[in-house]
Design a protein around this motif. Structure first.
Motif, mmCIF file in Angstrom:
data_model
loop_
_atom_site.group_PDB
_atom_site.id
_atom_site.type_symbol
_atom_site.label_atom_id
_atom_site.label_comp_id
_atom_site.label_asym_id
_atom_site.label_seq_id
_atom_site.Cartn_x
_atom_site.Cartn_y
_atom_site.Cartn_z
ATOM 1 N N ALA A 24 -0.311 -5.262 13.291
ATOM 2 C CA ALA A 24 0.795 -5.515 12.365
ATOM 3 C C ALA A 24 1.785 -6.508 12.957
ATOM 4 O O ALA A 24 2.323 -7.371 12.243
ATOM 5 C CB ALA A 24 1.504 -4.199 12.033
ATOM 6 N N SER A 207 5.120 -9.258 3.845
ATOM 7 C CA SER A 207 5.381 -8.821 5.218
ATOM 8 C C SER A 207 5.990 -7.429 5.293
ATOM 9 O O SER A 207 5.906 -6.766 6.334
ATOM 10 C CB SER A 207 6.324 -9.806 5.919
ATOM 11 N N TRP A 210 3.810 -4.619 6.542
ATOM 12 C CA TRP A 210 3.521 -4.747 7.971
ATOM 13 C C TRP A 210 4.700 -4.266 8.814
ATOM 14 O O TRP A 210 4.515 -3.600 9.830
ATOM 15 C CB TRP A 210 3.191 -6.203 8.319
ATOM 16 N N LEU A 213 4.774 -0.616 8.723
ATOM 17 C CA LEU A 213 3.679 -0.094 9.543
ATOM 18 C C LEU A 213 4.042 -0.136 11.028
ATOM 19 O O LEU A 213 3.728 0.791 11.779
ATOM 20 C CB LEU A 213 2.411 -0.907 9.283
ATOM 21 N N ILE A 214 4.711 -1.206 11.458
ATOM 22 C CA ILE A 214 5.156 -1.310 12.852
ATOM 23 C C ILE A 214 6.104 -0.167 13.189
ATOM 24 O O ILE A 214 5.991 0.477 14.237
ATOM 25 C CB ILE A 214 5.844 -2.671 13.103
#
Length: 287
Positions: A24, A207, A210, A213-214
């Motif tokens: 990610a 984005s 992502w 997710l990080i």
């Protein structure tokens, strides 16, 4: 035996989470710089920590009595995490993870300076052997040394400093308090650094998943690692953590066409051997 098996399963969760965070991080680096990644990741983290703490009834654990230690801990972590996010975009993922495994050696050295812990012969031997592993991975010369290798090594030092001050905080503070100030301070540092040039980019719609997710993967990874160590001995858990390297190496080959470097794997094996040997000696000494 049952707890040991559960600890191993939790460790696989940590490996998966760290791997997902690397993927990610690379994906979102095309849209955001490292400071912006940290800013948005931490803002999401604040929401997650507060929501979970409210459901668990642990909001009362948040205190302001050790703000100086929280600040030092998070300066180390913020620096290390930014350097890590940069490193995964400029050098092969296997190199980043191999150099990240040197963090325990820096913890030993910083613990002697900050916590006044004794440097035993086996700790010194482990640190020396770990340094040999670093030389094998990086092969420092004008032709082979890359800036990304330096930032990955510095990231390991940042994570080590964070670990040392976390150890200090856990003597008096609860996990909810530590995670709350982690996310709040990281968001503040990210805002200051990202806004230094007067231009903070908003994440594109593609984005946002992502970035989320990080944030989730980072919190889950550390929770899984902490839980695994609470259930099973370090001598069982930490060798499983080494599986992160071949996993991320295969991810690099499959997703980014990165070549498998035998010397990186050899250096990582030396670093792992030094880590495991030190854990084994420490465990026997305490018994």
């Amino acid at each position: 035996m049952h707890d040991t098996l559960r600890g191993c399963l939790w460790m696989t969760g940590a490996i998966a989470s760290f791997t997902v965070m690397a993927i990610a991080g690379r994906a979102v680096s095309l849209d955001l710089d490292t400071f912006e990644i940290m800013l948005y990741r931490s803002l999401i983290g604040i929401v997650l920590v507060v929501a979970v703490a409210r459901m668990a009834g642990t909001l009362g654990h948040i205190t302001r009595r050790r703000m100086g230690t929280h600040l030092l801990r998070n300066l180390f972590h913020f620096s290390g995490q930014n350097l890590w996010f940069y490193s995964i975009t400029v050098i092969p993922l296997a190199q980043v993870f191999a150099l990240e495994f040197t963090s325990p050696f820096w913890v030993m050295l910083l613990s002697a300076l900050i916590l006044s812990e004794r440097l035993t012969p086996n700790r010194i031997a482990a640190a020396v052997l770990g340094f040999v592993g670093i030389l094998i991975v990086t092969r420092p010369s004008p032709d082979t040394l890359e800036f990304g290798q330096l930032t990955a090594a510095l990231a390991a030092i940042g994570f080590a400093g964070s670990a040392v001050y976390t150890r200090l905080l856990t003597r008096t503070e609860r996990i909810t308090c530590i995670l709350f100030w982690l996310t709040v301070m990281q968001a503040t540092f990210g805002l200051i650094c990202a806004g230094f040039d007067g231009d903070i980019a908003l994440p594109a719609a593609t984005s946002l998943p992502w970035v989320a997710l990080i944030s989730i993967a980072g919190l889950v990874a550390h929770f899984c690692l902490t839980t695994a160590l609470s259930l099973a001995p370090a001598t069982v858990v930490m060798p499983i953590d080494f599986a992160r390297l071949p996993v991320i190496a295969l991810v690099g080959v499959a997703l980014y066409a990165e070549a498998l470097d035998p010397l990186v794997l050899l250096g990582a094996l030396v670093i792992f051997g030094a880590n495991y040997g030190n854990i084994w000696f420490e465990t026997r000494r305490r018994r």
